[in-house]
Each structure stands twice: as structure tokens, then as C-alpha cells.
Design an enzyme around this catalytic site. Structure first.
Site, PDB file in Angstrom:
ATOM      1  N   LEU A   1       0.850  -1.158  -0.082  1.00  0.00           N
ATOM      2  CA  LEU A   1      -0.041  -0.139  -0.230  1.00  0.00           C
ATOM      3  C   LEU A   1       0.745   1.207   0.097  1.00  0.00           C
ATOM      4  O   LEU A   1       0.298   2.300  -0.033  1.00  0.00           O
ATOM      5  CB  LEU A   1      -0.948  -0.069   1.074  1.00  0.00           C
ATOM      6  CG  LEU A   1      -1.860  -1.220   0.973  1.00  0.00           C
ATOM      7  CD1 LEU A   1      -3.204  -1.051   2.161  1.00  0.00           C
ATOM      8  CD2 LEU A   1      -2.720  -1.301  -0.419  1.00  0.00           C
TER       9      LEU A   1
ATOM     10  N   ASN B   1       8.299  -3.472   2.288  1.00  0.00           N
ATOM     11  CA  ASN B   1       9.234  -2.911   1.352  1.00  0.00           C
ATOM     12  C   ASN B   1       9.048  -1.350   1.102  1.00  0.00           C
ATOM     13  O   ASN B   1       9.029  -0.938  -0.012  1.00  0.00           O
ATOM     14  CB  ASN B   1       9.647  -3.597   0.132  1.00  0.00           C
ATOM     15  CG  ASN B   1       8.234  -3.627  -0.669  1.00  0.00           C
ATOM     16  OD1 ASN B   1       6.861  -3.718  -0.140  1.00  0.00           O
ATOM     17  ND2 ASN B   1       8.386  -3.934  -1.943  1.00  0.00           N
TER      18      ASN B   1
ATOM     19  N   LYS C   1       8.747 -11.324   6.994  1.00  0.00           N
ATOM     20  CA  LYS C   1       8.892 -11.480   5.603  1.00  0.00           C
ATOM     21  C   LYS C   1      10.476 -11.395   5.186  1.00  0.00           C
ATOM     22  O   LYS C   1      11.090 -10.712   5.556  1.00  0.00           O
ATOM     23  CB  LYS C   1       8.251 -10.065   4.653  1.00  0.00           C
ATOM     24  CG  LYS C   1       8.622 -10.061   3.123  1.00  0.00           C
ATOM     25  CD  LYS C   1       7.634 -10.861   2.389  1.00  0.00           C
ATOM     26  CE  LYS C   1       8.137 -11.154   0.765  1.00  0.00           C
ATOM     27  NZ  LYS C   1       7.434 -10.341  -0.030  1.00  0.00           N
TER      28      LYS C   1
ATOM     29  N   HIS D   1      10.114 -14.540  -0.245  1.00  0.00           N
ATOM     30  CA  HIS D   1      10.164 -14.032  -1.323  1.00  0.00           C
ATOM     31  C   HIS D   1      11.449 -14.798  -2.156  1.00  0.00           C
ATOM     32  O   HIS D   1      12.528 -14.530  -1.795  1.00  0.00           O
ATOM     33  CB  HIS D   1      10.387 -12.701  -1.342  1.00  0.00           C
ATOM     34  CG  HIS D   1      10.618 -12.257  -2.820  1.00  0.00           C
ATOM     35  ND1 HIS D   1       9.833 -11.337  -3.713  1.00  0.00           N
ATOM     36  CD2 HIS D   1      11.639 -12.302  -3.943  1.00  0.00           C
ATOM     37  CE1 HIS D   1      10.281 -10.774  -4.795  1.00  0.00           C
ATOM     38  NE2 HIS D   1      11.529 -11.287  -4.757  1.00  0.00           N
TER      39      HIS D   1
ATOM     40  N   HIS E   1       4.093 -15.406  -3.856  1.00  0.00           N
ATOM     41  CA  HIS E   1       3.945 -15.262  -5.364  1.00  0.00           C
ATOM     42  C   HIS E   1       4.462 -16.425  -6.203  1.00  0.00           C
ATOM     43  O   HIS E   1       5.312 -16.444  -6.953  1.00  0.00           O
ATOM     44  CB  HIS E   1       3.968 -13.857  -5.851  1.00  0.00           C
ATOM     45  CG  HIS E   1       5.383 -13.236  -5.397  1.00  0.00           C
ATOM     46  ND1 HIS E   1       6.606 -14.033  -5.439  1.00  0.00           N
ATOM     47  CD2 HIS E   1       5.628 -11.994  -5.114  1.00  0.00           C
ATOM     48  CE1 HIS E   1       7.435 -13.142  -4.960  1.00  0.00           C
ATOM     49  NE2 HIS E   1       6.872 -11.942  -4.693  1.00  0.00           N
TER      50      HIS E   1
ATOM     51  N   ASP F   1      -0.693  -9.702  -4.644  1.00  0.00           N
ATOM     52  CA  ASP F   1       0.627  -8.667  -4.654  1.00  0.00           C
ATOM     53  C   ASP F   1       0.455  -7.620  -5.408  1.00  0.00           C
ATOM     54  O   ASP F   1       0.942  -7.217  -6.099  1.00  0.00           O
ATOM     55  CB  ASP F   1       1.901  -9.893  -5.724  1.00  0.00           C
ATOM     56  CG  ASP F   1       3.062  -9.127  -5.439  1.00  0.00           C
ATOM     57  OD1 ASP F   1       3.276  -8.073  -4.757  1.00  0.00           O
ATOM     58  OD2 ASP F   1       3.950  -9.690  -6.127  1.00  0.00           O
TER      59      ASP F   1
ATOM     60  N   ALA G   1       8.564  -2.770 -11.404  1.00  0.00           N
ATOM     61  CA  ALA G   1       8.053  -4.183 -11.442  1.00  0.00           C
ATOM     62  C   ALA G   1       6.919  -4.133 -10.573  1.00  0.00           C
ATOM     63  O   ALA G   1       6.868  -3.722  -9.355  1.00  0.00           O
ATOM     64  CB  ALA G   1       9.257  -5.045 -11.168  1.00  0.00           C
TER      65      ALA G   1
HETATM   66  C1  NCD Z   1       6.732  -5.598  -5.646  1.00  0.00           C
HETATM   67  C2  NCD Z   1       6.620  -3.995  -5.460  1.00  0.00           C
HETATM   68  O1  NCD Z   1       6.648  -3.193  -6.238  1.00  0.00           O
HETATM   69  O2  NCD Z   1       6.747  -3.422  -4.226  1.00  0.00           O
HETATM   70  N1  NCD Z   1       6.751  -5.685  -7.174  1.00  0.00           N
HETATM   71  C3  NCD Z   1       6.674  -6.829  -7.713  1.00  0.00           C
HETATM   72  O3  NCD Z   1       6.853  -6.797  -9.053  1.00  0.00           O
HETATM   73  N2  NCD Z   1       5.894  -7.816  -7.374  1.00  0.00           N
HETATM   74  C4  NCD Z   1       7.732  -6.399  -5.070  1.00  0.00           C
HETATM   75  C5  NCD Z   1       7.563  -7.547  -4.713  1.00  0.00           C
HETATM   76  O4  NCD Z   1       6.466  -8.176  -4.498  1.00  0.00           O
HETATM   77  O5  NCD Z   1       8.249  -8.466  -4.845  1.00  0.00           O
HETATM   78 ZN    ZN Z   2       4.863  -8.249  -3.305  1.00  0.00          ZN
END
Ligand code: NCD
Ligand code: ZN
Length: 393
Positions: A57, A88, A136, A170, A207, A274, A288
Site C-alpha cells: 500500500l 518494502n 517477510k 520471497h 507469489h 501482490d 516491476a
Molecule cells: C513488488 C513491489 O513493487 O513492491 N513488485 C512486484 O513486481 N511484485 C515487490 C515484490 O512483491 O517483490
Molecule cells: Zn509483493
């Protein structure tokens, strides 16, 4: 409040029931419950408030992409009453103080927000101090700079973190060569599982993007695994249409691998979006991640309508299973004594995904233009309606 005449997801099946909610709790489930304050759910599916155990978020640190208000509105509009937010951020959620501050910021959210705490090579004392519900661990690079570098850190976190709570891993990595990536990811997962097994510790794989990841987890009762809708419904076939928005970690797989994952869907413990929103400008710079909160349920229900998946299994993986994996008390089921968190869905409503109409601040979707069947009609949180007739109150 009485939710009347809906098809209620109750003990693994859809049954015609009424639900009485008082003081924020479900107090009675039965037939012909009468009283005032009726919510007419005839022709609708009545689900436990859904739980998404993997969202970003973005607050604090990247509120141009999302914040607790917009992210939680996206969650509610997508049928989620509870989400678990990833660490993160900037600053990362790796200290007790950062967790506390994030908790404060999250008070403006319209849904329940829980938190994954981030592990680093040296925050063992902070983990103890913060005693979070979930830890995590990044074993591969992604958005943010949170990967563990010291080979001994994983074992130390395994030892220190309470055994009955899951550590989320992860494992995916990325480079130009996709085969190399996958080989490395599988190797990381195997080693992490072997270590968890030897220590009797619970782990949860974030994921999963391939059938193989589900297969690696499946033999171990202490290992659970989540799958994200974009790996079930998008593949490298969609890259041209996605253009500069294509990037996500793990990367989208071939159409063949996507179909294999879809066929192994039952092996996944839960569904996680995700939800990783980025601005379009950031996407053009190679960020990403896909937003996913507002399309997840509808994509899953559309696959059910098409006979590919079954509704009861999908809903269980979006409610009861994440609640049990992450030990969230009073949530994930429609049962007497449980919280009055309810999602009411019109299973026949067709709609077209339009990024500009979404609640997420990023205002785009990798599923742009897709027609889906099934839309969230109302959402009740702790016995109070927050979303009704497809709009926020
Ligand atoms: C996630 C992000 O942007 O915080 N990006 C992603 O492509 N999934 C990071 C993550 O979940 O590894
Ligand atoms: Zn993620």
C-alpha cells in the site's frame, strides 16, 4: 443488521441462509431471521470479507503510487476487508518504530490492515521487540533493497521467530535469462524448505508463478504457498499489449506454463494479489509490479463461470485459508461469533476493466479492457456497511 436471502458461503458450500450481525459480530446464521435493518441479498453471493495476504500500500515512502486510503478503497471495492501489507517501504518496516509509525498511518484505511515485518541481516532484536504477526524474508532482489546478504541470516531468523507464525519467503530472482531465473528460484525454495523442515518451522511462499513451485511446497504440512491472479490469467503472450507496463516480479511466464499453473490451482493454499501499484511514469522507467486488488475476485469468478475453477475452492483460498495461515482470529469465515466482515457479490454482473475508473491511485490495470463477470455489490466491515450498490458510502 440482517443479510437476507443470499447464497451464503458457509462451511465450504453455498447455501440459502440469513445472517444476523449485532455489535459488529455475526450472532446468528439461519433461515427466516426477521427484524429491522434488512440488507436484501437475493440473487447475490454472500462471502466472508476476503483476505489478501500480500499487498503493497506504499505508505510511507511512495504515496504518489498509493496510500492507505486509496489502497484500502481498492481493497474494499475488490471485496477485501483485510489485507496484509508488505514491508518494502521507505523507510522499510524493519524496526519496531517503523512498524508502530506504519500502524498509525494505517488508521485512515477503510479495511483492516495487518503487517508483514521485514527481516534484515541484523534486525534480530527488532523482530523480538516488534513481535510482528508475520516476518517477510527476501531471498531474491525486488522493489526496495531488502534482500538478505548473509547466508547465516535465514537460519538465525528461522530460529528466533516464533515457530507457530509463518515466515513469508520471497524466493524469486530475476535476470535476463528466464531459465536461469527459474532454476535459481527452485534451488532457493528447496533449500529454504529443507531448513524449515529440519527446524519444524512454518514458512509461506510468496507469489508462486509456476506449477513446480506449488509441487515443491505441497508435500510439507508446514509449507504453504500463494498464487497471484496475474500468473493464472496473463502470460508472455500478453507482453505486446502490456507495453511498458509489462514488468512484474516474478516475471510473467509462457502461455504453456500459465496453463500448467492453472491446472494445478488446487495445490495452492491461497490467492494473493501482490497488489504492487506504480505510476505509469515509474512503469516506463522499469518499475516491476501490477495493481490487483480490484480485479482479483472478478477474474477468479469469471474463471468459475467458464467452468475452469470452482467457486467454493476459490472463495476458501481468498478467506478461510489466508486467515488460518496467518492466524487471523475471528476472520475468514461466516460463523457465529466471527467478525461481521461480509462481501456481497453480484455473480452475474458483467463489467469492463477500465484503469481510470479504479480506486487505486495508480489508475491502470494489466487487465485493461477485459470483460469480467462478477462484481462486488456491497461490503460490510464490523457490522457497518462501507460500500453499497457498487459505491462507497
Ligand atoms: C513488488 C513491489 O513493487 O513492491 N513488485 C512486484 O513486481 N511484485 C515487490 C515484490 O512483491 O517483490
Ligand atoms: Zn509483493
Amino acid at each position: 443488521m440482517i443479510i437476507k436471502d443470499g447464497k451464503v458461503f458457509f462451511r465450504g458450500d453455498f447455501v440459502q441462509k440469513d445472517i444476523l450481525i449485532e455489535d459488529g459480530k455475526i450472532v446468528k446464521i439461519g433461515n427466516n431471521i426477521s427484524g429491522e435493518s434488512i440488507v436484501n441479498a437475493a440473487g447475490k453471493l454472500v462471502l466472508p470479507g476476503l483476505i489478501d495476504p500480500h499487498v503493497h500500500l506504499r505508505e510511507p515512502g511512495a504515496t504518489e503510487k498509493e496510500d492507505f486510503l486509496t489502497g484500502s478503497k481498492a481493497a474494499i471495492a475488490g471485496g477485501f476487508t483485510t489485507v496484509i501489507d508488505m514491508p518494502n517501504n521507505s523507510p522499510p518496516t524493519t524496526t519496531a518504530e517503523a512498524l508502530m509509525k506504519k500502524g498509525e498511518l494505517s488508521k485512515k484505511a477503510l479495511c483492516n490492515v495487518l503487517f508483514h515485518f521485514g527481516a534484515t541481516d541484523d534486525n534480530f532484536e527488532e523482530v523480538k521487540l516488534a513481535h510482528p504477526d508475520s516476518l517477510k524474508i527476501y531471498l531474491g532482489k525486488t522493489t526496495g533493497n531488502m534482500v538478505l546478504r548473509n547466508p547465516g541470516s535465514l537460519e538465525k531468523h528461522y530460529d528466533i521467530f516464533p515457530k507457530d507464525k509463518p515466515i513469508v519467503l520471497h524466493a524469486c530472482d530475476h535476470s535476463e535469462n528466464e531459465d536461469e531465473n527459474l532454476t535459481r528460484t527452485y534451488k532457493t525454495i528447496k533449500a529454504a524448505i529443507a531448513l524449515a523442515k529440519s527446524k519444524g518451522r512454518k514458512i509461506h511462499l510468496a507469489h508462486a508463478a509456476t506449477k513446480k513451485e506449488l509441487a515443491l511446497a505441497r508435500p510439507f504440512p508446514n509449507v504453504t504457498v500463494e498464487v497471484a491472479p496475474h500468473y493464472l490469467f496473463l502470460s508472455t503472450k500478453d507482453l505486446p499489449a502490456l507495453g511498458t507496463k509489462y514488468k512484474v516480479y516474478p516475471p510473467l511466464k509462457s502461455e504453456q506454463k500459465r496453463l500448467m499453473l492453472l491446472s494445478a490451482f488446487e495445490e495452492a493454499d491461497c490467492i494473493a494479489t501482490d497488489h504492487a501499484p506504480h505510476t505509469l511514469a515509474d512503469k516506463e522507467m522499469g518499475a516491476a509490479g501490477f495493481p490487483g486488488l480490484e480485479t482479483s475476485l472478478a477474474l477468479m469468478l469469471t474463471a468459475c463461470n467458464n467452468g475452469i475453477l470452482t467457486r467454493s475452492s476459490v472463495i476458501k483460498k481468498m478467506s478461510e485459508n489466508p486467515a488460518s495461515i496467518f492466524g487471523i482470529p475471528g476472520k475468514g469465515k461466516i460463523e457465529e461469533g466471527f467478525d461481521g466482515d461480509i462481501t456481497i457479490v453480484d455473480p452475474k454482473k458483467e463489467w469492463k476493466v477500465k484503469g481510470s475508473e479504479l480506486e487505486t491511485k495508480c489508475k491502470w490495470s494489466p487487465f485493461e479492457g477485459k470483460t469480467l463477470t462478477g462484481k462486488v455489490y456491497s461490503v460490510i466491515r464490523s457490522g457497518k456497511t462501507v460500500f453499497e450498490n457498487y459505491t462507497f458510502i
